[in-house]
Scaffold this motif. Sequence first.
Motif, short mmCIF file in Angstrom:
data_model
loop_
_atom_site.label_atom_id
_atom_site.label_comp_id
_atom_site.label_asym_id
_atom_site.label_seq_id
_atom_site.Cartn_x
_atom_site.Cartn_y
_atom_site.Cartn_z
N ILE A 55 -51.89 57.10 59.90
CA ILE A 55 -52.83 56.07 60.36
C ILE A 55 -52.65 54.86 59.46
O ILE A 55 -52.64 54.98 58.24
N CYS A 56 -52.48 53.68 60.08
CA CYS A 56 -52.32 52.45 59.30
C CYS A 56 -52.82 51.28 60.13
O CYS A 56 -53.19 51.45 61.31
N PHE A 61 -44.34 55.38 58.45
CA PHE A 61 -44.93 56.67 58.13
C PHE A 61 -44.00 57.48 57.21
O PHE A 61 -44.46 58.13 56.26
N LEU A 62 -42.71 57.46 57.50
CA LEU A 62 -41.75 58.21 56.69
C LEU A 62 -41.69 57.67 55.26
O LEU A 62 -41.72 58.44 54.29
N VAL A 63 -41.62 56.36 55.13
CA VAL A 63 -41.58 55.75 53.80
C VAL A 63 -42.85 56.08 53.01
O VAL A 63 -42.80 56.38 51.82
N LYS A 113 -55.49 48.96 64.53
CA LYS A 113 -55.37 50.26 63.89
C LYS A 113 -54.41 51.13 64.69
O LYS A 113 -54.54 51.29 65.91
N VAL A 114 -53.44 51.70 63.98
CA VAL A 114 -52.36 52.46 64.62
C VAL A 114 -52.44 53.92 64.18
O VAL A 114 -52.58 54.23 63.00
N MET A 115 -52.36 54.80 65.15
CA MET A 115 -52.28 56.24 64.88
C MET A 115 -50.95 56.76 65.42
O MET A 115 -50.56 56.45 66.54
N GLY A 116 -50.24 57.51 64.62
CA GLY A 116 -48.96 58.04 65.03
C GLY A 116 -49.07 58.95 66.24
O GLY A 116 -50.03 59.71 66.38
N VAL A 172 -41.08 62.61 61.88
CA VAL A 172 -41.18 62.17 60.48
C VAL A 172 -41.17 63.37 59.54
O VAL A 172 -40.47 63.37 58.52
N ASN A 173 -41.93 64.39 59.86
CA ASN A 173 -41.97 65.56 58.98
C ASN A 173 -40.64 66.32 58.97
O ASN A 173 -40.23 66.85 57.93
N LYS A 174 -39.96 66.32 60.11
CA LYS A 174 -38.64 66.94 60.14
C LYS A 174 -37.65 66.12 59.31
O LYS A 174 -36.83 66.68 58.57
N ALA A 175 -37.74 64.79 59.41
CA ALA A 175 -36.86 63.93 58.63
C ALA A 175 -37.11 64.10 57.14
O ALA A 175 -36.16 64.13 56.33
#
Length: 340
Positions: free
Chosen positions: A253-254, A310-312, A264-267, A275-278
């Motif tokens: 969330i960002c 999100f990944l960063v 407001k952005v929600m993945g 992202v979690n796999k990466a």
Amino acid sequence: MNNERFTEDSYEQVLIDLFQQMGYEYEYGPEMERDYAESVDKDLLRHNILWINNSKGLGNIPSELCEEIVEEGVRLVTNIQEGTLEQRNEKFSDYLQNGIEVPYVFEGESRTVLLKLIDFDLPTRNMFKAVNQYRVEEYGKIRCDMVVFVNGLPLVVIELKSPSRDETDEEDAYRQIKQYQQKCPTLFVYNAFSVISDMLTTKAGTITAKENRFMEWKSKNGDYETTAVADYLTFFQGIFEQERLIDILQNFICFDHKGGKAVKVMGAYHQYFAVNKALKRVNEAYNKQDGKGGVFWHTQGSGKSFSMVFLVHKLLIKAPRTTIVVVTDRNDLDLQLYIA
């Protein structure tokens, strides 16, 4: 169950049972002894802040002073009053994800302690509760079908419509959420996201999301075999599994300030699992020292820029000294990624 007899009340009961199966405490809103003008459960918030932070910064501070610090933290969290609803929500989101700095004096020296509202390191240390028929009074009176609390904070509002009534659907639930925001904006200062559902269609969106930006969550665990026919069980088990909800709150969330307006952005579910796999692949490449982290591939318009944000964010939490190099092919992407 016969769909013709499956009312909003029975759907609500199904979800209550589901949340309890996922380890949430349950409470019936009308039976709670509380001030209806208060959205936050201050007693629970106070208790959980003390519990979480005893191992994160309060451990060496005398207990009497700890109580004063926690009380000041609760006061700051529950008195976010300046600015628009979006600005207030953004400030709270910062408190939620990063903690809240509370000044204090100890042995004649001015100090600051960072109070965490959620334990992101050990999700099981948090207190999860589902409440139905939750009433709030501000500019008007509302009664939310369900509200999900974490550590006493009303983070998710769920609005339901009967699957057996053709004249109501998730569009009516969306309009209801927007009316709630107008009547009781203070509740939505603490809103991470909201859910609208008529059982057949279930979607999540933030306080700034238009109806077409509310999205389905089509996987429980990253398995994409059932995404074409994802049902309400997939949605609720996919988002509200406790450890995953904590991960979403911290890392997916960002706010995007493009055009001078806060959005407001929600993945989305595909961003979350990708992202979690990466991140897992990056860790494997680091441990093997083979440099084979893999390729993160997106189709056009699927949110690749925010996936990278999100990944960063997760990389910097896990390894703060990580160096990130960003290469783009458009100037507008430079601005978007910078302000996100």
